[in-house]
Write a protein that holds these residues in place. Structure first.
Motif, short mmCIF file in Angstrom:
data_model
loop_
_atom_site.label_atom_id
_atom_site.label_comp_id
_atom_site.label_asym_id
_atom_site.label_seq_id
_atom_site.Cartn_x
_atom_site.Cartn_y
_atom_site.Cartn_z
N PRO A 19 -8.38 -3.86 9.33
CA PRO A 19 -9.45 -2.88 9.22
C PRO A 19 -10.81 -3.42 9.61
CG PRO A 19 -9.09 -3.90 7.11
CD PRO A 19 -8.14 -4.57 8.08
N GLU A 20 -11.72 -2.53 9.85
CA GLU A 20 -13.13 -2.89 9.92
C GLU A 20 -13.60 -3.16 8.48
OE1 GLU A 20 -14.94 -3.26 12.55
OE2 GLU A 20 -13.60 -2.50 14.10
N PRO A 21 -14.77 -3.80 8.32
CA PRO A 21 -15.19 -4.21 6.97
C PRO A 21 -15.44 -3.07 6.00
CG PRO A 21 -16.39 -5.44 8.66
CD PRO A 21 -15.65 -4.35 9.36
N ASP A 22 -16.02 -1.98 6.45
CA ASP A 22 -16.46 -0.95 5.51
C ASP A 22 -15.72 0.36 5.72
OD1 ASP A 22 -18.44 -2.62 4.35
OD2 ASP A 22 -19.75 -2.22 6.06
N GLY A 23 -15.62 1.12 4.61
CA GLY A 23 -15.02 2.44 4.69
C GLY A 23 -13.52 2.43 4.50
N LEU A 24 -12.91 3.55 4.84
CA LEU A 24 -11.48 3.76 4.64
C LEU A 24 -10.75 3.68 5.97
CD1 LEU A 24 -9.07 4.80 2.82
CD2 LEU A 24 -9.78 7.11 3.51
N GLY A 25 -9.66 2.94 5.99
CA GLY A 25 -8.77 2.88 7.15
C GLY A 25 -7.35 2.92 6.65
N ALA A 26 -6.63 3.96 6.95
CA ALA A 26 -5.29 4.11 6.37
C ALA A 26 -4.34 4.77 7.35
CB ALA A 26 -5.36 4.95 5.09
N ARG A 27 -3.09 4.37 7.26
CA ARG A 27 -1.98 5.13 7.79
C ARG A 27 -1.05 5.38 6.63
NH1 ARG A 27 3.23 3.61 11.39
NH2 ARG A 27 4.08 5.73 11.47
N LEU A 28 -0.93 6.62 6.25
CA LEU A 28 -0.17 6.99 5.07
C LEU A 28 1.19 7.54 5.48
CD1 LEU A 28 -3.02 8.89 3.16
CD2 LEU A 28 -2.43 6.45 3.02
N VAL A 29 2.23 6.80 5.16
CA VAL A 29 3.59 7.24 5.44
C VAL A 29 4.33 7.33 4.11
CG1 VAL A 29 5.75 6.78 6.68
CG2 VAL A 29 3.55 6.07 7.67
N ALA A 74 5.63 3.33 4.22
CA ALA A 74 5.19 2.43 5.28
C ALA A 74 3.71 2.71 5.51
CB ALA A 74 6.01 2.66 6.56
N GLY A 75 3.13 1.95 6.46
CA GLY A 75 1.73 2.15 6.75
C GLY A 75 0.85 1.14 6.05
N HIS A 76 -0.42 1.48 5.89
CA HIS A 76 -1.37 0.58 5.25
C HIS A 76 -2.52 1.37 4.66
CE1 HIS A 76 -2.96 1.05 9.38
NE2 HIS A 76 -4.13 1.05 8.77
N LEU A 77 -3.24 0.74 3.75
CA LEU A 77 -4.40 1.37 3.10
C LEU A 77 -5.44 0.31 2.83
CD1 LEU A 77 -5.95 3.62 1.68
CD2 LEU A 77 -4.48 3.30 -0.32
N HIS A 78 -6.56 0.40 3.54
CA HIS A 78 -7.65 -0.55 3.36
C HIS A 78 -8.92 0.21 2.97
CE1 HIS A 78 -4.99 -2.74 6.24
NE2 HIS A 78 -5.27 -3.74 5.44
N ASP A 80 -13.04 -0.78 2.41
CA ASP A 80 -14.09 -1.80 2.49
C ASP A 80 -13.52 -3.18 2.79
OD1 ASP A 80 -15.97 0.15 1.98
OD2 ASP A 80 -16.05 -0.25 -0.17
N GLY A 81 -12.52 -3.22 3.68
CA GLY A 81 -11.94 -4.49 4.09
C GLY A 81 -10.92 -5.06 3.15
N LYS A 82 -10.64 -4.38 2.03
CA LYS A 82 -9.67 -4.88 1.07
C LYS A 82 -8.38 -4.05 1.13
CE LYS A 82 -13.33 -6.39 -2.07
NZ LYS A 82 -13.95 -6.22 -3.41
N LYS A 83 -7.25 -4.74 1.02
CA LYS A 83 -5.96 -4.08 1.08
C LYS A 83 -5.62 -3.51 -0.30
CE LYS A 83 -1.24 -4.82 2.72
NZ LYS A 83 -0.29 -5.79 3.32
N LEU A 84 -5.38 -2.20 -0.34
CA LEU A 84 -5.08 -1.54 -1.62
C LEU A 84 -3.62 -1.16 -1.78
CD1 LEU A 84 -8.05 0.98 -2.10
CD2 LEU A 84 -7.95 -1.46 -2.64
N ASP A 85 -2.83 -1.36 -0.72
CA ASP A 85 -1.46 -0.83 -0.68
C ASP A 85 -0.68 -1.02 -1.97
OD1 ASP A 85 -2.56 -1.18 1.85
OD2 ASP A 85 -0.61 -1.28 2.82
N ARG A 86 -0.72 -2.22 -2.52
CA ARG A 86 0.15 -2.54 -3.65
C ARG A 86 -0.60 -2.66 -4.98
NH1 ARG A 86 4.84 -2.91 -1.36
NH2 ARG A 86 5.07 -3.76 0.76
N LEU A 87 -1.87 -2.32 -4.96
CA LEU A 87 -2.62 -2.35 -6.22
C LEU A 87 -2.26 -1.15 -7.08
CD1 LEU A 87 -6.28 -3.37 -5.26
CD2 LEU A 87 -4.55 -4.76 -6.41
N PRO A 88 -2.10 -1.33 -8.40
CA PRO A 88 -1.84 -0.18 -9.28
C PRO A 88 -3.07 0.72 -9.33
CG PRO A 88 -2.25 -2.16 -10.56
CD PRO A 88 -2.15 -2.60 -9.14
N PRO A 89 -2.88 1.98 -9.69
CA PRO A 89 -4.00 2.94 -9.68
C PRO A 89 -5.22 2.45 -10.47
CG PRO A 89 -1.94 4.09 -10.03
CD PRO A 89 -1.61 2.64 -10.08
#
Length: 366
Positions: A19-29, A74-78, A80-89
């Protein structure tokens, strides 16, 4: 709406999901039985993105995936540059305003809002001070001691928004936030929500069925159908250039596809339409129902370049007008006043002639 971000800035990175450093970047599958959601979603800080689509399109699934309530297949969720995919809510910097608000019924408005800061480690006094400040910003200071059952729908909505914002989220998710309100309250709360979102410095994602909510509140619309993005852009662009029947109905336009040769478009399986644009190849043709004029007999001397014989299939009240559904040479919708409908003696099965000036059409490439 004024924001500090750059609407439409690409934050998805490369195919590895960098991802870029700031904001939301996701591919939600997300796979759910026979349904598959697969959408890319980006947003810059300060940008409000609205997810629009029919029931079952996947909007709520996308929101739950962003919140961590539904795991990604599948996919990814970032963020502000941090990966959130596997973090609990509970570990995500995300605030959620649910359709039914889900306020704790046994807590006052103050303690509902203080709940989030308390969970983040603030002392009771610190959390209550934060909550009091947010309630004051929402114009609810005098209701801080009230429990949810004593609040109106609009007040409960603002408490829910204050609760979501009190944790300083980097991503704010709003799930049909105005759906539970009556028409008058909705008007007032929509204006208030717009002001709060305009001041919000992080990313906001709004899910709604209401095109007016989306047009007023969002910087960018992402239209989802059958688990896929079918169109995205500014509210103005989508309203002017709908690319599916759902979007055309949403913004109140008649929409067709065909092949253009100059100012003439041969519609798929239908007649020709004369347009103002000079185009060649596959195009969309759109025009508002209000641009259609109906006549009880074939008009003579009309300046309209488009003329079709139609039959009334149905009629319904549409605001302060009558919307007439027509079949025949060209299936379309027409809007006219109640007086005009009475003068034409319109009823299901009645034969009418529909005219449309070329200047009222809008053609654009497929």
């Amino acid at each position: 709406m004024t924001h500090t971000g750059k609407p439409g800035h690409d934050l998805t990175g490369d195919e590895t999901g960098a991802p870029e450093p700031d904001g939301l970047g996701a591919r939600l599958v997300v796979d759910h039985g026979t349904f598959r959601l697969d959408i890319a979603l980006t947003a810059a800080p300060g940008e409000v993105v609205a997810l629009l689509g029919p029931n079952g399109a996947g909007k709520s699934t996308a929101l739950r995936a962003l919140a961590g309530l539904t795991p990604l297949t599948a996919g990814h969720l970032h963020l502000d540059g941090k990966k959130l995919d596997r973090l609990p809510p509970e570990s995500r910097p995300v605030g959620v305003v649910f359709q039914d608000y889900l306020l704790f019924p046994h807590l006052t408005a103050l303690d509902n809002v203080a709940f989030g800061p308390r969970c983040q480690g603030a002392t009771k006094a610190q959390a209550r001070a934060t909550a009091a400040a947010w309630l004051d910003r929402m114009g609810l200071a005098e209701h801080s001691g009230a429990k949810p059952r004593r609040l109106s729908g609009g007040q409960a909505q603002r408490v829910a928004l204050a609760r979501a914002l009190a944790t300083n989220p980097r991503l704010l998710l709003l799930d049909e936030p105005l759906a539970a309100l009556d028409a008058r309250t909705r008007l007032d709360v929509r204006a208030q929500l717009r002001r709060h979102l305009a001041a919000f410095e992080a990313v906001a994602v709004l899910v709604t069925h209401d095109p007016l909510d989306a047009m007023v509140l969002a910087d960018r619309l992402v239209v989802v159908e059958h688990g896929r993005v079918v169109q995205e852009g500014t509210p103005q662009d989508i309203a002017r250039h709908p690319r599916t029947d759902y979007i055309a109905q949403l913004v109140g336009l008649n929409l067709y596809t065909g092949r253009a040769e100059g100012h003439t478009v041969r519609l798929d399986g239908g007649p020709t339409v004369t347009t103002t644009e000079d185009l060649t190849g596959r195009v969309f043709v759109a025009f508002p129902p209000g641009a259609v004029t109906l006549h009880s007999s074939r008009p003579t001397g009309s300046s309209a370049r488009n003329l079709w014989r139609c039959e009334v299939a149905g009629m319904e009240t549409h605001g302060d007008q009558i919307r007439v559904a027509l079949t025949g040479e060209l299936p379309l919708a027409a809007d006219l006043t109640t007086v005009a409908a009475a003068e034409l003696d319109l009823h299901p099965g009645a034969e009418v002639w529909a005219t449309l000036k070329a200047t009222q059409t809008h053609a654009y490439p497929v």
